[in-house]
Motif scaffolding. Structure first.
Motif, mmCIF file in Angstrom:
data_model
loop_
_atom_site.group_PDB
_atom_site.id
_atom_site.type_symbol
_atom_site.label_atom_id
_atom_site.label_comp_id
_atom_site.label_asym_id
_atom_site.label_seq_id
_atom_site.Cartn_x
_atom_site.Cartn_y
_atom_site.Cartn_z
ATOM 1 N N TRP A 28 1.189 -1.084 0.077
ATOM 2 C CA TRP A 28 0.154 -0.256 -0.317
ATOM 3 C C TRP A 28 1.185 1.440 -0.071
ATOM 4 C CZ3 TRP A 28 -5.423 0.510 1.831
ATOM 5 C CH2 TRP A 28 -6.194 -0.701 1.784
ATOM 6 N N TYR A 29 2.359 1.071 0.570
ATOM 7 C CA TYR A 29 2.580 2.032 0.397
ATOM 8 C C TYR A 29 3.064 2.815 -1.267
ATOM 9 C CZ TYR A 29 7.175 4.723 0.893
ATOM 10 O OH TYR A 29 8.039 5.548 0.886
ATOM 11 N N ASP A 30 3.917 1.625 -1.246
ATOM 12 C CA ASP A 30 4.059 1.550 -2.570
ATOM 13 C C ASP A 30 3.179 1.874 -3.457
ATOM 14 O OD1 ASP A 30 7.688 0.805 -2.022
ATOM 15 O OD2 ASP A 30 6.487 -1.073 -3.103
ATOM 16 N N TYR A 159 -6.848 -3.722 6.286
ATOM 17 C CA TYR A 159 -6.766 -2.508 6.317
ATOM 18 C C TYR A 159 -5.866 -1.513 7.180
ATOM 19 C CZ TYR A 159 -9.795 -1.508 2.283
ATOM 20 O OH TYR A 159 -10.708 -1.833 0.833
ATOM 21 N N PHE A 160 -5.972 -1.904 8.417
ATOM 22 C CA PHE A 160 -4.757 -1.677 9.478
ATOM 23 C C PHE A 160 -3.329 -0.960 8.247
ATOM 24 C CE2 PHE A 160 -2.619 -1.607 13.378
ATOM 25 C CZ PHE A 160 -2.846 -1.000 14.346
ATOM 26 N N SER A 161 -2.752 -2.804 8.901
ATOM 27 C CA SER A 161 -1.346 -3.123 7.868
ATOM 28 C C SER A 161 -1.571 -1.703 6.974
ATOM 29 C CB SER A 161 -1.128 -3.849 7.421
ATOM 30 O OG SER A 161 -1.989 -4.685 6.667
ATOM 31 N N GLY A 162 -2.485 -2.000 5.684
ATOM 32 C CA GLY A 162 -2.626 -1.276 4.816
ATOM 33 C C GLY A 162 -2.783 0.468 4.839
ATOM 34 N N THR A 163 -3.636 0.980 5.701
ATOM 35 C CA THR A 163 -3.048 1.945 6.407
ATOM 36 C C THR A 163 -1.972 2.447 6.644
ATOM 37 O OG1 THR A 163 -4.956 1.707 6.525
ATOM 38 C CG2 THR A 163 -4.590 3.814 6.943
ATOM 39 N N LEU A 164 -1.634 1.481 7.826
ATOM 40 C CA LEU A 164 0.369 1.739 8.178
ATOM 41 C C LEU A 164 0.611 2.181 7.288
ATOM 42 C CD1 LEU A 164 0.796 -0.230 11.646
ATOM 43 C CD2 LEU A 164 0.410 2.021 11.110
ATOM 44 N N GLY A 165 0.775 1.649 6.238
ATOM 45 C CA GLY A 165 1.888 2.109 4.645
ATOM 46 C C GLY A 165 1.145 3.230 3.894
#
Length: 423
Positions: A28-30, A159-165
């Motif tokens: 998600w960061y990328d 979405y928790f980890s994705g939003t951290l990204g």
């Protein structure tokens, strides 16, 4: 058996959550830093003589990357359903890292002309394939590894980890715009987050190679029915996935990803303030995700999703008017929106997986999900900018509200799947 195995092996449970979460965050960061840094690098890949055309072209490439996602969902979905969830997840995070490095190290339009635009387009297509495969593979993996009675809570990790990204990408942007001048950002500062994402992707690659395969996949019963026949037989569920997704994906990309960029370019909000507002609003988002997931495990999936879609449809016009030209007001509006969106985002991965049998779960979810995200989510930033400039922001806001109502209607047609065992 999967539930008791994980309960008995805390180390395995931690490796499952960490490996899935870190890889998903970097993916998600990328993907997200493209939208965050578009105002800074648009003129590096397209003709700088027309800045507005350059930003529209950059956002068009953002949309084109989404078009590759259904293909990625098909390729990685077949791989996940035939060879295993872990292999598909490992390859997807590797593809995202390669695309990020290509953008960060690319020559500029001034140096190689249209070649720079082609590199950007190719890199986004690679990332589109990877991201199209990541979400269905990872959400299938985490849902199959989760205890049935806590699947909503575990699913909120996506979405928790994705939003951290996303937060990491926005945070890097906020820091860079604080310490670097605007000419430095436009010249080379925008490259830093892309190169960083590519390097960290190698770490996620190693982590995922060490993860175990799901018990549901290893013990799936042999079914003589061809896979495509099984997919066609579940076409109603595929259409429901699309209907459930359209409202969530457009509202998410408009408010969680593109709101700071839109506030900068269309509302005149200070870039640094807008990026910090976006970062803090996403912190609110991840804080409430586990709460919604746990609530859905207690009261059911449908009530929580209806609160999300219906509540956001009612609130979206007041929230849009709240933004103004102030970073503080942008933060307040984004925070309210993110709390409502989080209700659907937390449990959607679990709901999707509970709709399909094991042997077609990844591809059955992945293709319709990617089609919906590509068609509606991928075009959201472009439409938000173009419609806002041409007709006014209210028209795009109405478009989001209509899609949210569509999603709410579709949710009413779903069976309640709370606590369902995955076969």
């Amino acid at each position: 058996m999967a539930e008791s195995t994980l309960a008995a092996k805390p180390a395995s449970r931690s490796r499952t959550l960490l490996g899935t979460g870190v890889g998903n965050a970097l993916e998600w960061y990328d993907w997200g830093i493209y939208a965050v840094f578009a105002p800074f690098f648009a003129q590096q890949f397209f003709n700088a003589a027309d800045p507005f055309s350059a930003i529209l072209s950059t956002l068009a490439v953002f949309a084109v990357g989404f078009l590759a996602r259904p293909i990625g969902a098909w390729l990685f979905g077949l791989l996940a359903d035939r060879r295993g969830r872990r292999m598909a997840m490992t390859l997807s995070v590797g593809g995202a890292a390669v695309g990020s490095l290509a953008i960060g190290l690319s020559p500029t339009y001034a140096a190689v002309g249209a070649g720079a635009s082609l590199i950007l387009l190719t890199a986004r297509l690679v990332q589109g394939l990877a991201h199209g495969g990541e979400m269905p593979s990872a959400q299938t993996y985490i849902s199959e590894m989760a205890p049935a009675r806590r699947r909503g809570l575990w699913a909120s990790l996506m979405y928790f980890s994705g939003t951290l990204g996303t937060i990491a990408g926005t945070g890097v942007g906020a820091v860079l715009t604080t310490v670097l001048s605007e000419p430095q950002m436009n010249s080379w500062g925008w490259r830093i987050p892309f190169v960083l994402g590519g390097i960290l992707g190698l770490y996620a690659l190693v982590m995922r190679q060490r993860m175990s395969e799901t018990e549901a996949f290893r013990t799936a019963r042999t079914d003589p029915e061809p896979m495509w026949a099984a997919i066609v037989r579940h076409r109603r569920q595929a259409l429901q996935v699309i209907g459930m997704t359209v409202g969530l994906t457009v509202s998410y990309y408009a408010w969680a990803v593109s709101a700071p960029q839109y506030a900068i370019s269309a509302r005149g909000v200070d870039p640094t303030g807008a990026l910090w507002a976006g970062l803090l609003a996403n912190v609110v988002f991840i804080a409430v995700l586990p709460l919604w997931g746990a609530l859905a495990d207690r009261i059911g999936r449908k009530p929580v999703m209806l609160i999300s879609a219906g509540g956001m449809a009612l609130a979206i016009f007041p929230l849009d008017g709240m933004i103004g030209s102030s970073p503080v007001r942008l933060f307040a509006a984004m925070s309210v929106a993110m709390v409502l969106i989080a209700a659907s985002a937390a449990i959607a991965p679990a709901v999707y997986c509970e709709m399909f049998p094991t042997r077609i779960r990844t591809v059955g979810v992945g293709i319709p999900y990617a089609v919906a995200v590509a068609t509606f989510g991928g075009t959201a930033p472009y439409l938000q900018t173009w419609v806002g400039q041409s007709f006014g922001a209210a028209w795009f806001t109405g478009y989001i509200a209509a899609l949210l109502l569509v999603s709410a209607v579709i949710v009413t047609t779903l069976p309640e799947t709370r606590g369902r065992r995955l076969d």
